[in-house]
Design an enzyme around this catalytic site. Structure first.
Site, PDB file in Angstrom:
ATOM      1  N   SER A   1      42.476  41.376  41.588  1.00  0.00           N
ATOM      2  CA  SER A   1      43.002  41.047  42.917  1.00  0.00           C
ATOM      3  C   SER A   1      43.497  42.335  43.546  1.00  0.00           C
ATOM      4  O   SER A   1      43.806  43.306  42.832  1.00  0.00           O
ATOM      5  CB  SER A   1      44.170  40.063  42.765  1.00  0.00           C
TER       6      SER A   1
ATOM      7  N   TYR B   1      51.960  36.490  39.049  1.00  0.00           N
ATOM      8  CA  TYR B   1      50.571  36.808  39.442  1.00  0.00           C
ATOM      9  C   TYR B   1      50.362  38.319  39.505  1.00  0.00           C
ATOM     10  O   TYR B   1      49.378  38.846  38.974  1.00  0.00           O
ATOM     11  CB  TYR B   1      50.302  36.155  40.801  1.00  0.00           C
TER      12      TYR B   1
END
Ligand code: NAD
Length: 260
Positions: free
Chosen positions: A142, A155
């Site tokens: 990401s 995350y």
């Protein structure tokens, strides 16, 4: 073309993973799908990919938060196909909350699915890749592997961890015909992003529309969501022979986000 290769794409019943599975199958790879969802819908997806591409498409619903399920999935795939030539670690979840309110079970689940599962799939896939002197590991990280955003501690920690895992293992296998890279998408309009909008609005004290325009799209100079097909095309390129010299790379595909 990827004819004769076998690809395992984790978390491929939805979103980015499904897009990657479709492209790899279209290029001739047999595909093992994985993820959660309605059994009938998954079977429809499986049949459609097989019919469109003419390759073998199998589904394994292993829960990637559980080590024994991952080991069973990998053992079955290796027994059936001999090798997993292309391993795409894509499954992931998100949860948004301030750190002092962050539920411990959410932290544990995010670390397990977004990071530890990839340790297990990689360690179990590599021996056969080494024996064939060919392999591709593609980790869907990401932009949050490169930069942080508030309220996404688990995350961001897991995605930074995936970048570290990618660099380390890629160096270990660099001489053995195996590449390992991480793709770092910006915001892609998938269920993972849609589901985090209400909690982000709550954590930041703004409306859901403001989350979309002032948080998500604001991060990306293009002011556009990244498309699933764009991420899938990059993954397919990394899977091919033309990408043999691309390894240890942490590749942004985020509309310019991380340059700021
Ligand atoms: P998604 O919610 O559409 O898909 C997630 C997939 O993971 C689904 O198939 C789901 O069933 C599967 N999954 C979830 N928990 C699982 C578990 N315990 N075991 C097995 N499978 C499980 O989300 P997406 O946006 O397509 O995300 C895919 C990957 O891309 C994730 O790793 C995510 O972090 C990453 N990513 C997404 C974006 C984005 O903006 N959507 C941006 C950057 C990175």
């Amino acid at each position: 073309m990827l004819k004769g290769k076998t690809a395992l794409v984790t978390g491929s019943t939805s979103g980015i993973g499904l897009g990657i599975a479709k492209v790899l199958a279209a290029q001739g790879a047999n595909v093992i799908l994985n993820g959660f969802g309605d059994a009938k819908e998954i079977e429809t997806i499986r049949r459609a990919i097989a019919a469109d591409s003419g390759v073998q498409v199998r589904f394994d619903g292993a829960d990637l938060s559980a080590q024994d399920r991952i080991e069973a999935m990998m053992a079955k795939a290796l027994a059936e196909f001999g090798t997993i030539d292309i391993l795409v670690n894509n499954a992931g979840i998100q949860f948004v909350a301030p750190i002092d309110e962050f539920p411990v079970d959410k932290w544990n689940a995010i670390l397990a699915i977004n990071l530890t599962a990839s340790f297990h799939t990689v360690r179990l896939a590599l021996p056969r890749m080494k024996a064939k002197k060919w392999g591709r590991v593609i980790n869907i990280a990401s932009a949050h592997a490169l930069v942080a955003s508030p309220f996404k501690s688990a995350y961001v920690a897991a995605k930074h961890g995936i970048a570290g895992l990618t660099k380390t293992v890629a160096l270990e296998v660099a001489e053995q015909g195996i590449t390992m890279n991480a793709i770092c998408p910006g915001y892609v309009w998938t269920p993972l992003v849609q589901k985090q909008i209400p909690d982000t609005a709550k954590a930041r004290g703004i409306t859901e529309d403001q989350v979309i325009n002032d948080v998500l799209l604001h991060a990306q100079p293009t002011k556009k969501f990244v498309q699933i097909e764009e991420v899938a095309a990059l993954a397919a390129f990394l899977a091919g022979d033309a990408a043999a010299s691309i390894t240890v790379a942490i590749l942004p595909i985020e509309g310019g986000w991380t340059a700021q």
